[in-house]
Design an enzyme around this catalytic site. Structure first.
Site, mmCIF file in Angstrom:
data_model
loop_
_atom_site.group_PDB
_atom_site.id
_atom_site.type_symbol
_atom_site.label_atom_id
_atom_site.label_comp_id
_atom_site.label_asym_id
_atom_site.label_seq_id
_atom_site.Cartn_x
_atom_site.Cartn_y
_atom_site.Cartn_z
ATOM 1 C CB ILE A 67 3.787 -4.766 -9.830
ATOM 2 C CG1 ILE A 67 4.078 -4.094 -11.168
ATOM 3 C CG2 ILE A 67 2.759 -5.895 -10.031
ATOM 4 C CD1 ILE A 67 4.744 -5.020 -12.198
ATOM 5 C CE LYS A 68 2.129 2.539 -6.013
ATOM 6 N NZ LYS A 68 0.913 1.692 -5.878
#
Lengths: 309, 309
Positions: free
Chosen positions: B104-105
């Site tokens: 998801i960073k």
């Protein structure tokens, strides 16, 4: 493309206020919390209440703000129903004529950022059909992966007359930990600023601003002022005003001499201004009006009257 | 908590392969593309096809991989139906016993990262009821906002025996633009590495690894080797193997002398290995087996046999 569309909305509304839509279940008005209880305290019930709340907020603030900024994290925390509430909120805001900055802070390798850009700024091509996943005018993005990531977003912004806001100097306490590290005489955030200046997408519009904006917090007024000089042509989204501690006078550092070039965000200070009152729409409208006037008065004190520009 | 749960899965499976789940509509098998056409080329039809595809992929790779990494951007591009497909994919993978790293960073100011962490690592409290928005064992996170952000995720990882993987040195072409800037004698990515070493959540488990992992690309083998030495106790998620150009031998630089301390991701190289064939599950299984064996053989060449550790 450029920041013209955003700037015209600001001048039309005579407001540089951006209202952040950061819904949190326990802070909703009592009547909506009761609906959630009746609905079994599910993600669905919470998401429904959030969308109802946002509609009242948007109707209330619409006369006093040109821009809204839904923070997608608070919707993601409510799962798939929350993201449906996010989608409907952004669409409702756009239908009211508000400029929507999706606060998503995404950034990844090129092909992946391309998917995010399609989702939020453009459309997804499904075997030849164009489908819009979410609707917004602009997005916030993260610089850590460099131009592979930045350009994927900028390209879609150019195509759809949207904007990107790159995180340069954020408003939180530990923002200095990485962002203020020294690279020679300069800071990490200056190197990030270079990405904006050197981008092939940095094309100026009628007001001298490009579609490549920057996020610069009001909580660091000296750096805000310094970045205003070094990032000429770069439109600022300024968080940190209100609940986070930045004043309207601090925020004016982010504007040019004409009073253009920035919007100032307030989230909690506006949308949770109702206390125990059930007529929360009226209280939120009052808070939005007060914030707009506070910002305009500060700009006037600074000799930066954009409404006469 | 620590990386023990992940390491035990790796040793049980005898595989350091992580399979990336990056679904793109035009690359799906013909039969599924036909379903999308029949469904009117909508987001819903595309999302349904993606979930069907992922189920086949997960069943196929389950014998050969300990870990999967869905990249949420590709689901976000399919809107709310896409995120429902994402949710079901992660849940299905967990039910198969796979370790799920949500790619998801994310990263934001503290209170906002807290919402993301609830969404992906923990649960959301809805007026006293705990509701899980999405299910995963670990998340990838972005360091630009510093420890306000990092700790919000680490705290939930500790609470739920999960992990975080902080972006240190990414696999893309422009990763050097910011990450390799020099701060004195060191690089920006070294300063990010310090966040991992100095965190109060960096507690080692039975195998010597903490729950605070790092993303370090296989496309930069020298830096991978250097970071392996400097970030002792930090588990690596290594992207860039396969389609992005990194070899299995390059990737071994990220492992310790026992052959522990990393997983190596391949996305496109495994899940799109079927060409024109309709029996795509069998082809994907074959590609996963080949990647696992390729990585194990490289570790053996390097004298790093974790299956004997």
């Amino acid at each position: 493309m450029s920041a013209d569309r955003l700037i015209r909305k600001i001048m039309e509304k005579k407001s540089v206020l951006c209202v952040g839509l950061d819904p949190v279940v326990e802070k909703l008005p009592e009547s909506l919390r009761k609906d959630i209880e009746k609905g079994g305290k599910t993600l669905e019930a919470a998401a429904d209440a959030v969308f109802k709340f946002n509609k009242v907020v948007l109707d209330a603030i619409e006369p006093y703000a040109a821009v809204v900024k839904p923070q997608i994290a608070f919707y993601e925390a409510l799962g798939v129903p929350g993201l449906e509430a996010y989608r409907k909120t952004a669409a409702y805001a756009k239908a009211l004529g508000l400029y929507v900055i999706a606060d998503i802070k995404r950034g990844d390798i090129g092909t992946t950022s391309e998917a995010y850009a399609q989702a939020h700024l453009g459309y997804t091509d499904i075997l030849g059909e164009k489908r819009r996943a979410f609707e917004s005018d602009a997005v916030t993005i993260n610089p850590y992966l460099g131009d592979d990531s930045n350009h994927a977003f900028s390209q879609w912004a150019a195509k759809e007359d949207g904007m990107t806001f790159l995180l340069v100097k954020t408003s939180n306490k530990t923002s200095s930990q990485l962002q203020n590290q020294k690279i020679g005489e300069r800071c990490v955030f200056d190197v990030v600023g270079d990405m904006l200046k050197e981008s092939p997408f940095a094309v100026k519009g009628d007001f001298g601003y490009t579609p490549l904006g920057a996020v610069v917090g009001a909580t660091h007024p000296e750096e805000l002022s310094q970045l205003r000089s070094s990032l000429e042509g770069c439109f600022f989204l300024i968080p940190g005003y209100g609940a986070q501690g930045g004043s309207a006078d601090d925020a004016t550092q982010g504007f040019d001499a004409r009073g253009l070039g920035a919007v100032v965000n307030s989230s909690r200070g506006v949308i949770y201004a109702f206390g125990e009152e059930e007529d929360f729409g009226a209280k939120i409208a009052e808070a939005a009006k007060k914030s707009r006037d506070d910002l305009n008065a500060a700009l006037e004190r600074a000799g930066k009257k954009y409404w006469e520009a």
